[in-house]
Design a protein around this motif. Structure first.
Motif, PDB file in Angstrom:
ATOM      1  N   PRO A  32       0.832  -1.215   0.000  1.00 42.71           N
ATOM      2  CA  PRO A  32       0.000   0.000   0.000  1.00 42.71           C
ATOM      3  C   PRO A  32       0.861   1.257   0.000  1.00 42.71           C
ATOM      4  N   ALA A  33       0.366   2.262  -0.669  1.00 39.76           N
ATOM      5  CA  ALA A  33       1.087   3.540  -0.703  1.00 39.76           C
ATOM      6  C   ALA A  33       1.135   4.128   0.696  1.00 39.76           C
ATOM      7  N   PRO A  34       2.276   4.674   1.107  1.00 35.72           N
ATOM      8  CA  PRO A  34       2.380   5.279   2.440  1.00 35.72           C
ATOM      9  C   PRO A  34       1.447   6.479   2.566  1.00 35.72           C
ATOM     10  N   ALA A  35       1.142   6.816   3.803  1.00 38.81           N
ATOM     11  CA  ALA A  35       0.312   8.000   4.051  1.00 38.81           C
ATOM     12  C   ALA A  35       1.010   9.226   3.496  1.00 38.81           C
ATOM     13  N   SER A  36       0.205  10.167   2.993  1.00 38.40           N
ATOM     14  CA  SER A  36       0.765  11.381   2.398  1.00 38.40           C
ATOM     15  C   SER A  36       1.593  12.143   3.415  1.00 38.40           C
ATOM     16  N   ALA A  37       2.746  12.581   2.977  1.00 40.29           N
ATOM     17  CA  ALA A  37       3.607  13.385   3.842  1.00 40.29           C
ATOM     18  C   ALA A  37       3.072  14.807   3.918  1.00 40.29           C
ATOM     19  N   SER A  38       3.671  15.578   4.762  1.00 35.60           N
ATOM     20  CA  SER A  38       3.257  16.979   4.894  1.00 35.60           C
ATOM     21  C   SER A  38       3.566  17.729   3.606  1.00 35.60           C
ATOM     22  N   ALA A  62       3.089  19.248  -7.858  1.00 31.36           N
ATOM     23  CA  ALA A  62       2.645  17.895  -8.218  1.00 31.36           C
ATOM     24  C   ALA A  62       3.840  16.970  -8.446  1.00 31.36           C
ATOM     25  N   ASP A  63       4.879  17.479  -9.121  1.00 31.44           N
ATOM     26  CA  ASP A  63       6.051  16.653  -9.400  1.00 31.44           C
ATOM     27  C   ASP A  63       6.783  16.268  -8.117  1.00 31.44           C
ATOM     28  N   LEU A  64       6.955  17.224  -7.217  1.00 33.79           N
ATOM     29  CA  LEU A  64       7.664  16.942  -5.971  1.00 33.79           C
ATOM     30  C   LEU A  64       6.883  15.953  -5.113  1.00 33.79           C
ATOM     31  N   GLN A  65       5.555  16.150  -5.035  1.00 38.24           N
ATOM     32  CA  GLN A  65       4.737  15.228  -4.246  1.00 38.24           C
ATOM     33  C   GLN A  65       4.761  13.821  -4.855  1.00 38.24           C
ATOM     34  N   ALA A  66       4.703  13.730  -6.184  1.00 42.13           N
ATOM     35  CA  ALA A  66       4.773  12.422  -6.842  1.00 42.13           C
ATOM     36  C   ALA A  66       6.110  11.755  -6.562  1.00 42.13           C
TER      37      ALA A  66
END
Length: 655
Positions: free
Chosen positions: A211-217, A513-517
C-alpha cells in the motif's frame, strides 16, 4: 684534414650517411620538419600498418568530420520524424549516441576494407537483380527502365542511374558479408528444444501489493524552489518558429483550357514517330533453364535437350503448345502452352531472343537460343504490321500534352523569377509576391518535431531551423515539395520563440505535483525495500501481508508477453530463479505503477513442450535461431575481428 674530409664526402661514405636521410625526406617531405601537421579526421581506420612501427608506408581510411556530421544529421531527422514531440534533443546530442552513429560508419568502412582484402565485388548481374526486384521500379511485376529513370529524376536532389547504382552497389556489398556470416549460423536440435522450453514457458506468480504510504506533509516554499532549480530542464518551453512563405504550385497555375487544331496538327507532325504502332509478333517459347553457376556438362545437356525439342517441334503435325506444357521450365508461360502474346522488339529485354524471333517467318521454329535464363526454342505464330496512328485517334492526348507543356513552361518561368527575386533581396518576400501575384502565407508556431501543413514536411523543417533562416534572417533556397518537381515554396522566419525556463510562479502547481509524486514514489520504494529485507530474513508473503493489511495475489500461467498486472512484474517474475523444493522462494520487488510496488515470487514453472511443435514450425525456429541468435553473435565477432585487423581511432573531441 679538410682535403681528407672533402675526398670522403664524395665517395661511398657520403652515400651511407646521406642516403637514409634522403629516404626520410622522400617519405615525409622537408616541409614536415618545419610545419606541424594537424589531423582533422573524426575517425581513422588503419588499412595497412607502417614499417618498423612508424607511419611510413601506412595506408589509412579517414572518416571526415563533414561525413560524420552529415550522417548524424540524417539520423537526427529520422528520429525527429519518428518520435515527434517525444524527441529529446539533448539526449540525442549526447556522446553515447554520437559514438553509436560513428560505429555504424566505421562498420561500413571495415566491411569495405574486408571486401577489398578478400577480392569481393558486386557483379553487374547482382546489381541488376537487386534493382529489378524493387517494386517501385516495376510495371505489372516487371522491371521498367523508363519508370526507373523517371523515378530517379524525381528524387531530391535528382539522381542519374550511374549515381544510384554506385550507392546501391555499396549497399549490397555492406549487406553481403554480414548476411553470409549470419546465414552460416547452425542451430542444433537441442538448441531448438531449449528455445521452445523457454519461449513457451508459463509461470505461476504470487505477489504482494505494498500500500502507498500516508501522504507526507505539504512541501514548503523553500523545498519547492529547491526542486524547481534542481529540475529546471523539465520546466522549459520548446523552441518554436512561425514561417511566412510563398507557395508556387503548378496545379494551381491558370492556363487555357483548349488548344486550336492548327497547334495540335503541328504538334502531331513534329511527333509523328511517337504515334506509330510498331510491328508485333505473336510468339511462343519453350525454356530449358541453366543455373547461373552451371558447369560445361550441365550447359551441354541443356542445349542438347533444347535441340531435341526443336526437332520435335518441326516434325509434321507437332503440337508446340503440348511440347511446351510437357517440357518448358518457364512457370509463367508453361501452362499457357508457351504463349508469350504479342511482342514488339522494344519490349524484349534479351537481345538474342529478339534477334532470333525477328529472323523467323510465321510458323517457323528457331534453333535453340541462349539467354541469361537458359536455352529457348521459339515459335513465331503470326505478324501484326506496324501502322501510323491517325490524328483524330490521338487528338485528346495531343491536347492534354500541349496544355501540360504550357503549364510546365509557365511554372518554370515563374519558379526562375521567384528564385531570382528572393536571391536579389533575401530579407523579404514582398517583391517576389508582388511580381508573381502570390499571397504571402503564414504558419502557426511549431516545434522541431513539426506541425501541420508545410510544417510537416521534413525538408521544410530542416530549412526552418537552419542557421541561415533562423539566425541570419535570410529567405530559404527554394524547397521542392512536389512529387513531380511541380510544387515549390520559399520560407522566411516570421517569429522565433527560443527555449526558455518558465518562471517558478507560472509552473508552481506543476512543481508541487512533481515533488509530491516523487516523494510518494520514494516512500513507496522505501516501504517495499523494508519488506524485502524482512522477506530475505525468512518471513513469508502471507506474514508480511498480515502486517501491512494487504493480501497476497496470484497470477497463474502467465507468459512472457503479458502486461498484466504490469509488464515490470512479469519481467521480474521471469528473471527470478525456479523454486527449489524445501527452500523458500526468492523474492524481488516489481513496479505496478509509478508510485506502487509489490513483492513477487515464483510459485511454479512449466516449460514449453518441444514435442508439441510441428515440423514446419520447428524448421522455421531452427532457421531463425541460427540466423538471429547464433548468426548475430558470429557477425559481432567478425566485426570485432576486423577492428583488431584494421585498428580504429575515434577522435571523440571532433564528433
Amino acid at each position: 684534414m679538410l682535403t681528407k674530409i672533402r675526398e670522403a664526402s664524395s665517395g661511398w661514405v657520403l652515400g651511407l650517411v646521406i642516403g637514409p636521410i634522403i629516404v626520410l625526406f622522400a617519405f615525409w617531405g622537408i616541409n614536415g620538419y618545419f610545419t606541424g601537421r594537424t589531423d582533422t579526421y573524426a575517425a581513422r581506420i588503419t588499412i595497412k600498418s607502417g614499417w618498423f612501427g612508424t607511419g611510413i608506408g601506412a595506408k589509412y581510411k579517414d572518416i571526415s568530420q563533414d561525413e560524420f556530421r552529415k550522417q548524424f544529421e540524417n539520423e537526427r531527422q529520422q528520429k525527429r520524424n519518428e518520435l515527434k514531440e517525444k524527441f529529446d534533443e539533448a539526449k540525442f546530442d549526447g556522446i553515447a549516441n554520437k559514438r553509436e552513429v560513428m560505429d555504424h560508419i566505421v562498420q561500413r568502412d571495415l566491411l569495405d576494407a574486408a571486401a577489398e582484402r578478400d577480392g569481393i565485388a558486386v557483379s553487374a548481374q547482382q546489381l541488376f537483380d537487386a534493382i529489378a526486384a524493387e517494386p517501385a521500379f516495376q510495371v505489372e511485376g516487371r522491371f521498367d527502365k523508363d519508370r526507373y529513370k523517371a523515378l530517379l529524376s524525381m528524387q531530391n536532389p535528382p539522381q542519374t542511374p550511374t549515381q544510384y547504382e554506385a550507392g546501391k552497389r555499396d549497399d549490397i556489398l555492406w549487406e553481403t558479408l554480414p548476411n553470409e556470416i549470419g546465414a552460416s549460423g547452425i542451430a542444433a536440435g537441442s538448441d531448438i528444444d531449449d528455445a521452445i522450453r523457454l519461449s513457451e514457458q508459463k509461470r505461476d506468480l504470487r505477489y504482494l501489493p505494498v500500500p502507498a504510504p500516508a501522504s507526507a506533509s505539504s512541501p514548503t516554499d523553500a523545498e519547492l524552489q529547491s526542486w524547481y532549480e534542481a529540475h529546471a530542464a523539465g520546466y522549459r518551453t520548446q523552441e518554436q518558429v512561425a514561417l511566412e512563405y510563398l507557395d508556387l504550385d503548378a496545379s494551381k497555375i491558370t492556363v487555357p483550357t483548349t488548344v486550336d487544331d492548327q497547334t495540335l496538327h503541328q504538334r502531331y507532325d513534329e511527333q509523328k514517330n511517337r504515334f506509330i504502332e510498331p510491328e508485333q509478333r505473336l510468339a511462343s517459347h519453350i525454356l530449358i533453364n541453366v543455373p547461373a553457376n552451371a558447369d560445361a556438362a550441365v550447359e551441354k545437356t541443356a542445349q542438347a535437350k533444347a535441340a531435341a525439342i526443336a526437332a520435335q517441334a518441326r516434325a509434321p503435325g507437332a503440337d508446340f503448345a503440348a511440347l511446351a506444357r510437357a517440357n518448358s521450365q518457364d512457370e509463367g508461360s508453361k501452362n499457357l502452352g508457351g504463349d508469350l502474346g504479342w511482342l514488339s522488339q522494344g519490349v524484349i529485354e534479351q537481345k538474342a531472343f529478339a534477334t532470333a524471333l525477328y529472323a523467323l517467318k510465321p510458323g517457323q521454329i528457331s534453333d535453340p537460343v541462349r539467354t541469361a535464363e537458359g536455352w529457348h526454342v521459339i515459335q513465331l505464330r503470326d505478324i501484326r504490321q506496324g501502322r501510323q496512328i491517325p490524328f483524330e485517334s490521338v487528338r485528346a492526348e495531343l491536347e492534354r500534352d500541349e496544355l501540360k507543356d504550357a503549364r510546365e513552361k509557365l511554372y518554370n518561368d515563374m519558379s526562375s523569377k521567384l528564385v531570382d527575386l528572393t536571391l536579389k533581396d533575401s530579407t523579404t518576400l514582398a517583391p517576389a509576391a508582388r511580381e508573381l501575384g502570390l499571397p504571402i502565407q503564414k504558419t502557426p508556431l511549431f516545434t522541431r518535431a513539426g506541425g501541420t501543413g508545410i510544417a510537416a514536411d521534413p525538408k521544410v523543417l530542416a530549412a526552418a531551423f537552419s542557421a541561415s533562416v533562423l539566425e541570419d534572417g535570410n529567405t530559404s533556397d527554394e524547397i521542392d515539395i512536389g512529387k513531380n518537381h511541380d510544387h515549390m515554396i520559399v520560407i522566411r522566419d516570421a517569429q522565433h520563440l527560443p527555449v526558455k525556463t518558465l518562471p517558478f510562479q507560472e509552473v508552481h502547481d506543476r512543481v508541487l505535483a512533481d515533488l509530491q509524486a516523487n516523494r510518494r514514489a520514494t516512500a513507496a520504494k522505501s516501504a517495499a525495500d523494508a519488506l524485502l529485507v524482512r522477506a530475505n530474513k525468512g518471513e513469508s508473503l502471507e506474514a508480511l501481508a498480515t502486517s501491512i493489511a494487504s493480501v497476497v495475489q496470484t497470477s497463474a500461467g502467465v507468459t512472457r508477453n503479458l502486461t498484466t498486472p504490469s509488464a515490470d512484474l512479469i519481467a521480474v517474475g521471469f528473471r527470478l530463479p525456479r523454486p527449489v523444493p524445501g527452500k523458500a522462494p526468492q523474492v524481488a520487488i516489481a513496479s505496478l505503477a509509478p508510485d506502487t510496488y509489490a513483492l513477487v515470487e515464483v510459485a511454479k514453472v512449466q516449460d514449453g513442450d518441444p514435442s508439441t511443435t510441428d515440423p514446419a514450425t520447428r524448421g522455421m525456429l531452427r532457421k531463425r535461431y541460427a540466423q538471429v541468435l547464433r548468426g548475430s553473435l558470429d557477425v559481432s565477432a567478425y566485426i570485432e575481428a576486423l577492428r583488431d585487423e584494421f585498428p580504429v581511432q575515434i577522435a571523440e573531441d571532433r564528433l
